[in-house]
Structures are given as C-alpha cells and as structure tokens.
Design a protein around this motif. Structure first.
Motif, PDB file in Angstrom:
ATOM      1  N   ALA A 111       2.345  -4.424   3.172  1.00 38.96           N
ATOM      2  CA  ALA A 111       1.953  -4.465   1.792  1.00 38.96           C
ATOM      3  C   ALA A 111       1.647  -5.818   1.140  1.00 38.96           C
ATOM      4  N   LEU A 116      -5.027  -8.770   3.416  1.00 36.67           N
ATOM      5  CA  LEU A 116      -5.449  -7.491   3.104  1.00 36.67           C
ATOM      6  C   LEU A 116      -6.038  -7.592   1.724  1.00 36.67           C
ATOM      7  N   ASP A 118      -7.119  -5.041  -0.007  1.00 36.68           N
ATOM      8  CA  ASP A 118      -6.573  -3.914  -0.855  1.00 36.68           C
ATOM      9  C   ASP A 118      -5.235  -3.833  -0.958  1.00 36.68           C
ATOM     10  N   ARG A 119      -4.597  -4.928  -0.743  1.00 41.45           N
ATOM     11  CA  ARG A 119      -2.866  -4.599  -0.674  1.00 41.45           C
ATOM     12  C   ARG A 119      -2.430  -4.108  -1.993  1.00 41.45           C
ATOM     13  N   HIS A 121      -4.065  -1.917  -3.911  1.00 43.01           N
ATOM     14  CA  HIS A 121      -4.255  -0.629  -3.881  1.00 43.01           C
ATOM     15  C   HIS A 121      -3.391   0.128  -2.866  1.00 43.01           C
ATOM     16  N   GLN A 122      -3.128  -0.427  -1.846  1.00 37.59           N
ATOM     17  CA  GLN A 122      -2.227   0.306  -0.921  1.00 37.59           C
ATOM     18  C   GLN A 122      -0.702   0.367  -1.305  1.00 37.59           C
ATOM     19  N   TYR A 123      -0.475  -0.812  -2.181  1.00 39.20           N
ATOM     20  CA  TYR A 123       0.801  -0.714  -2.901  1.00 39.20           C
ATOM     21  C   TYR A 123       1.230   0.471  -3.909  1.00 39.20           C
ATOM     22  N   ASN A 125      -0.419   3.154  -4.199  1.00 41.05           N
ATOM     23  CA  ASN A 125      -0.537   4.235  -3.721  1.00 41.05           C
ATOM     24  C   ASN A 125       0.605   4.835  -2.768  1.00 41.05           C
ATOM     25  N   THR A 126       1.648   3.863  -2.806  1.00 43.86           N
ATOM     26  CA  THR A 126       2.852   4.090  -1.815  1.00 43.86           C
ATOM     27  C   THR A 126       3.623   5.444  -2.735  1.00 43.86           C
TER      28      THR A 126
END
Length: 219
Positions: A111, A116, A118-119, A121-123, A125-126
């Motif tokens: 993350a 990344l 889109d980090r 975005h990933q974070y 959506n966790t």
C-alpha cells in the motif's frame, strides 16, 4: 463540520515558506526572498488573474530548482519510485533499488509502494480502512473512485475568505474540526493552526488541552 487541509484565507492558508524551510527543502535565502519579495499568497493571486510579476516568477523558479523534481509539495516525505521502468533515475539508483525490491516483497509495504500509481485507490478500498473511516457502511458492491466528470475547482472563488463564515457557525454553537497532516505543504498545518488560534481569540474560546503528541495502541 470537518475541513481537512482547508483553504480558509488565501492571505494566510497557502503561505508555506517557513513550513518548507523547517523541513529542510528550501534554503535560508529562499525563506528570506519569500518574506521580502514574493510569497505564495501573492503568487497565487497573480496567477489567478493571469498577471504574474517578474519578481514572483524569479522567486518561484528558484524555489523549484531548490526543491527539485523529486520533492512532492503535496507529500514532502513520500519516497521516490526507483523502479527500472521509471523515466527518471538518480545516481543512487542501483543501491536504492535493492532496498526497494526487498520492501516490495513484503505484503505490508504494498500500500505504501511509491511505484504503485493507484496506491491511494487501493488503500481507500481496503475493508479495514473503510471501517476505520466509517465509510461504505451499507456495503455497496462498487468500489471507491476518485471524483470526476464535471467536478472542478472554481478558480475565481479561491480568494474568498471563509474565516467569517466559520466564526458565524461557531457562534451558533456548530462544532468545526480543522485538521492537517504534517506532509502537505500546499496548505500547511502551521497556517491552519494560526487561523484556529485567531478564531479562538476572537470568540474568547477556552482550549480544553494543549498541543501534545497523540498515540494509538501505545505508539
């Protein structure tokens, strides 16, 4: 009402020279130039009116040179992506890439991997992050996305002073939370704190506590 990194007054909120200087990314000379020649507030106002002065152009061109292309004004302490696929490399790439590769092997580092794109975005959506933010409490099937479409800043409104509005809300006993992180230099926490203290003095508010370190799980 919660306002994060709030642009409350263009004369105060955006002046970041002392914040940048305290983080070691600009020189003593640059700090002095912003205090005496052109500061961020003046630069922004001139930019909005498409009337940049030579003084401001020279000051901020020099600041860009000092800060370099690797310093992100929105996240002063963010690491640099040193992937072999990066278009720009540093002289330290070989040694630092070894460190990066080791970190990238750790699941917990994913993350925070600067390579990344889109980090964020990933974070966001966790599931545990959404629970902590009390977000998506209805368990929507779709994922969180960045705002898009017709949403845009109205540049002509950037100069509006919001402090009097906050004062009126506080007088009506409506609670307001102003918050900043210690990474974003575009609207530094120091400037938000100045405005919070101004409001407190104007309204004769009594602080419930002093500034102090905050802790989570003994850290």
């Amino acid at each position: 009402m919660q306002l994060g990194n709030p642009l409350l007054d263009v004369e105060i909120s955006v002046n970041n020279a002392e914040f940048l200087w305290s983080h070691g990314v600009i020189s003593d000379e640059m700090l002095f130039m912003q205090k005496t020649v052109c500061n961020e507030s003046r630069y922004l106002k001139e930019s909005l009116h498409h009337n940049l002065s030579t003084e401001c152009i020279n000051v901020f061109n020099k600041q860009d040179e000092e800060m370099g292309s690797y310093t992100d004004p929105g996240d002063l302490i963010s690491p640099i992506c040193l992937s072999p696929n990066s278009l720009v490399q540093t002289v330290y790439q070989g040694a630092l890439n070894l460190i990066h590769d080791k970190l990238a092997m750790k699941p917990a580092a994913v993350a925070n991997d600067p390579c990344l794109g889109d980090r964020i975005h990933q974070y966001l959506n966790t599931p545990k992050v959404q629970r902590a933010l009390h977000a998506n409490t209805t368990h929507l099937p779709s994922v969180w996305e960045f705002c898009g479409g017709h949403l845009a800043y109205q540049r002509e409104n950037i100069g509006i002073n919001v402090i009097p509005l906050l004062s009126k809300l506080l007088k009506r006993r409506l609670p307001i939370l102003l918050f900043n992180g210690d990474q974003d230099s575009k609207i530094p926490l120091t400037q938000t704190r100045i405005i919070a203290n101004m409001l407190a003095k104007e309204l004769k508010l009594v602080p419930l506590g002093n500034y102090a370190p905050w802790y989570g799980k003994m850290q």
